[in-house]
Design an enzyme around this catalytic site. Sequence first.
Site, PDB file in Angstrom:
ATOM      1  N   THR A  60      54.463  46.907  44.558  1.00  0.00           N
ATOM      2  CA  THR A  60      53.193  47.203  45.214  1.00  0.00           C
ATOM      3  C   THR A  60      53.378  47.822  46.597  1.00  0.00           C
ATOM      4  OG1 THR A  60      51.242  46.142  46.205  1.00  0.00           O
ATOM      5  CG2 THR A  60      53.185  44.790  45.990  1.00  0.00           C
ATOM      6  N   TYR A  90      50.832  37.284  47.096  1.00  0.00           N
ATOM      7  CA  TYR A  90      51.022  38.268  46.017  1.00  0.00           C
ATOM      8  C   TYR A  90      52.116  39.267  46.395  1.00  0.00           C
ATOM      9  CZ  TYR A  90      50.195  42.667  43.572  1.00  0.00           C
ATOM     10  OH  TYR A  90      50.369  43.842  42.894  1.00  0.00           O
TER      11      TYR A  90
HETATM   12  C1  UD1 Z   1      45.096  45.213  46.465  1.00  0.00           C
HETATM   13  C2  UD1 Z   1      46.475  45.191  46.967  1.00  0.00           C
HETATM   14  C3  UD1 Z   1      47.382  45.966  46.052  1.00  0.00           C
HETATM   15  C4  UD1 Z   1      47.330  45.361  44.691  1.00  0.00           C
HETATM   16  C5  UD1 Z   1      45.913  45.389  44.227  1.00  0.00           C
HETATM   17  C6  UD1 Z   1      45.934  44.625  42.937  1.00  0.00           C
HETATM   18  C7  UD1 Z   1      46.275  44.997  49.403  1.00  0.00           C
HETATM   19  C8  UD1 Z   1      46.253  45.746  50.665  1.00  0.00           C
HETATM   20  N1  UD1 Z   1      46.479  45.756  48.289  1.00  0.00           N
HETATM   21  O1  UD1 Z   1      44.608  46.514  46.693  1.00  0.00           O
HETATM   22  O2  UD1 Z   1      48.702  45.882  46.462  1.00  0.00           O
HETATM   23  O3  UD1 Z   1      48.159  46.072  43.829  1.00  0.00           O
HETATM   24  O4  UD1 Z   1      45.035  44.756  45.161  1.00  0.00           O
HETATM   25  O5  UD1 Z   1      44.901  43.786  42.754  1.00  0.00           O
HETATM   26  O6  UD1 Z   1      46.122  43.802  49.371  1.00  0.00           O
HETATM   27  N2  UD1 Z   1      36.583  47.294  48.910  1.00  0.00           N
HETATM   28  C9  UD1 Z   1      35.233  47.255  49.215  1.00  0.00           C
HETATM   29  N3  UD1 Z   1      34.390  46.660  48.315  1.00  0.00           N
HETATM   30  C10 UD1 Z   1      34.816  46.114  47.133  1.00  0.00           C
HETATM   31  C11 UD1 Z   1      36.197  46.172  46.824  1.00  0.00           C
HETATM   32  C12 UD1 Z   1      37.063  46.763  47.741  1.00  0.00           C
HETATM   33  O7  UD1 Z   1      34.807  47.723  50.266  1.00  0.00           O
HETATM   34  O8  UD1 Z   1      33.998  45.577  46.370  1.00  0.00           O
HETATM   35  C13 UD1 Z   1      37.518  47.974  49.831  1.00  0.00           C
HETATM   36  C14 UD1 Z   1      38.653  47.125  50.339  1.00  0.00           C
HETATM   37  O9  UD1 Z   1      38.295  46.463  51.529  1.00  0.00           O
HETATM   38  C15 UD1 Z   1      39.734  48.191  50.546  1.00  0.00           C
HETATM   39  C16 UD1 Z   1      39.468  49.202  49.448  1.00  0.00           C
HETATM   40  O10 UD1 Z   1      38.107  49.010  49.100  1.00  0.00           O
HETATM   41  O11 UD1 Z   1      39.565  48.843  51.782  1.00  0.00           O
HETATM   42  C17 UD1 Z   1      40.338  49.022  48.225  1.00  0.00           C
HETATM   43  O12 UD1 Z   1      40.261  47.663  47.788  1.00  0.00           O
HETATM   44  P1  UD1 Z   1      40.785  47.199  46.351  1.00  0.00           P
HETATM   45  O13 UD1 Z   1      40.358  48.177  45.341  1.00  0.00           O
HETATM   46  O14 UD1 Z   1      40.393  45.769  46.170  1.00  0.00           O
HETATM   47  O15 UD1 Z   1      42.359  47.314  46.453  1.00  0.00           O
HETATM   48  P2  UD1 Z   1      43.355  46.787  47.585  1.00  0.00           P
HETATM   49  O16 UD1 Z   1      42.875  45.531  48.188  1.00  0.00           O
HETATM   50  O17 UD1 Z   1      43.650  47.927  48.489  1.00  0.00           O
END
Ligand code: UD1
Length: 325
Positions: A117, A141
């Site tokens: 990751t 994780y």
């Molecule tokens: C996370 C992990 C990544 C992992 C993946 C698997 C981190 C930084 N990264 O990705 O390594 O492989 O999960 O589950 O922990 N967001 C919103 N609204 C939502 C969902 C997300 O605003 O409902 C935003 C988050 O704050 C972030 C971006 O969208 O800025 C991407 O989030 P998400 O798709 O959940 O992935 P990561 O957290 O980046």
Amino acid sequence: MTVLVTGGAGYIGSHVVLALLDRGDKVVVLDDLSTGNRAQVDSRTAFVEGDIADGALVQRVIAEHDVDAVLHFAGSIVVPDSVADPLRYYDNNVVKSRALLEAVIKAGVRQFIFSSTATVYAPDAPQPLAEDAQKGPISPYARTKLMMEWMLEDAARAHALRFVALRYFNVAGADARGRSGQSGPQATHLIKRAAQAALGRIPHLDIFGTDYPTPDGTGVRDYIHVSDLAEAHLLALDALRSGAASDTYNCGYGCGLSVRQVIESVERVTGKKLPVKLGPRRPGDPPTLISDPTRLKSELGWHPSHDNLDEIVRSALEWERRFNA
Ligand code: UD1
């Protein structure tokens, strides 16, 4: 020669299985179906329902199917869950993976590909992130993934094993032919949630944080289409099969997109306003994660063909419609 795919009933694993089958590789999937979906495993594969930590089973599957390489996807992936229940993550992602690795080595398989990751990097490491950027995993994780990378390095030094660790950035989208996609109803990923909100399956999309030090204040990520990620696995497998040394590669496009840019894309693709709710930052989320994919391109010859946010969003929406139909 057959490829053993653990977690082949899951989101990324099932896409890699399709890519392997489409080019004529033989595949056996090992999955305990704890989160995977049997219906997403292509019928051209042999399927074994079981635990990756069951060494006798793994050795039997390897012998029966003449396995020469293992692609290891099985594991737990929800960052906030790993904070709430770290021991389960260490068990699933480290203890069980260690048992798998032991069985693989004992069975004489010498090629191993591991799903790592982008979150192994330190949150303050300069972007874009090259593979040698400073490490500093902040969630359980991410620590389990870095531990596995270290375990593989040590095992590869001691045994006749070569591995590729692929560090995934933000994987999204679905198979262009609609054969697989992200299916967990409890999914937490942005593009999946946005697709659910666009189709009225959830009332709105939460924007987690609008005060990040990014151009529009929302989190920036490097979204990669799952089929381009699958292609990276095929290239890594080919490299190992032709004798390449162990290595680690970032998997992303090298392009940062904000939560607001993703929302705009969903609105472009659907032609409708997406219901959103502004909220606080989600604990543990770094502001920005962007890859430097130079090594994957120059050493493995990776040429992504779906490097387009609207295409990723369109495929995620199509899958969401189909999956819930
Ligand atoms: C996370 C992990 C990544 C992992 C993946 C698997 C981190 C930084 N990264 O990705 O390594 O492989 O999960 O589950 O922990 N967001 C919103 N609204 C939502 C969902 C997300 O605003 O409902 C935003 C988050 O704050 C972030 C971006 O969208 O800025 C991407 O989030 P998400 O798709 O959940 O992935 P990561 O957290 O980046």
